[in-house]
Design an enzyme around this catalytic site. Structure first.
Site, mmCIF file in Angstrom:
data_model
loop_
_atom_site.group_PDB
_atom_site.id
_atom_site.type_symbol
_atom_site.label_atom_id
_atom_site.label_comp_id
_atom_site.label_asym_id
_atom_site.label_seq_id
_atom_site.Cartn_x
_atom_site.Cartn_y
_atom_site.Cartn_z
ATOM 1 N N HIS A 194 33.291 6.145 18.330
ATOM 2 C CA HIS A 194 32.414 4.994 18.595
ATOM 3 C C HIS A 194 31.704 4.551 17.322
ATOM 4 C CE1 HIS A 194 28.671 7.387 18.322
ATOM 5 N NE2 HIS A 194 29.354 8.345 18.953
ATOM 6 N N CYS A 212 31.200 13.807 18.530
ATOM 7 C CA CYS A 212 31.992 12.573 18.550
ATOM 8 C C CYS A 212 32.515 12.240 17.147
ATOM 9 C CB CYS A 212 31.145 11.412 19.060
ATOM 10 S SG CYS A 212 30.687 11.548 20.806
#
Length: 247
Positions: A194, A212
């Protein structure tokens, strides 16, 4: 024949006239010489490709080198001139984009990605061709990203990431609740790739996320708009454990 006295004392000179037979022999030799020269002239076109020679009846052929500036005798063969061909230019080659080798994984979308912790880069291929490379920041030493093969799942144009979803209270020292854009899920236990504008300075250099894959807003938008669901993303080189597919 006759003898005549000379003015020189003690010497006498012998004189004679050529006989008719001798004159006939001389005439035959002259005619033979003319015929031989004519035969050589007739043979010149047949030897145009050979080196020029001078032929004298009764003597072996003698090569005559070409002398610059001297006109050629009409009908005489010329020495073929040779020229050195210009060297051919070297063949051109198409440069292969620099980067890692494409991982040997199956893909149903034609796309494959690899996030390499050694370089802090993620590389994207489509139908075997390298398309894009972008800097990343993965999980820190406290929260390392597991190694293995992930497959992209649903996408979120924007969302809140909450540590309480995997058991860490938001108000704890390791807790967080963060607004993110262009999030593409990689695993069901909360790993996404992201946009993370707050970690751009670390992207390509070090790992600071909670697991992440952080990328810039521009790159996050590209992944969101370009990469279809079920695309494999290979993570390698982290200090994390092996990823359990399906988790």
């Amino acid at each position: 024949m006759r003898f005549s006295n000379s003015n020189c004392k003690g010497l006498s000179v012998f004189t004679s006239k050529p006989s008719r037979r001798a004159r006939r022999g001389t005439t035959r030799r002259v005619v033979a010489t003319i015929i031989g020269a004519a035969a050589v002239t007739l043979m010149l076109p047949m030897t145009a490709g050979a080196a020029p020679v001078t032929v004298i009846p009764g003597l072996p052929p003698v090569e005559v080198p070409e002398i610059p500036g001297v006109p050629q005798i009409p009908g005489a063969p010329t020495t073929p001139k040779t020229t050195t061909p210009a060297p051919e230019p070297p063949p051109t080659t198409t440069e292969t984009p620099k980067g890692p080798a494409i991982p040997n994984v199956k893909t149903s979308t034609g796309w494959i990605a690899m996030a390499d912790d050694a370089t802090h880069q993620i590389t994207w291929w489509h139908n075997g061709n390298q398309v894009k490379t972008m800097p990343i920041s993965m999980g820190s030493d406290k929260h390392p990203t597991p190694n293995g093969v992930y497959y992209t799942k649903e996408k979120y144009r924007d969302m809140y990431m909450d540590s309480s979803t995997y058991g860490v209270p938001v108000d704890s020292a390791e807790g967080y609740r963060t607004y993110v854009e262009y999030a593409t899920r990689m695993s069901w236990d909360g790993i996404f790739i992201h946009a993370a504008p707050w970690s751009v300075e670390q992207q390509g250099r070090s790992n600071v996320s909670h697991g992440c894959i952080n990328i810039s807003t521009e790159n996050g938008k590209w992944v969101f708009n370009t990469i279809p669901r079920d695309t494999p993303i290979v993570v390698r080189g982290t200090i994390g454990p092996d990823y359990i597919p399906g988790s």
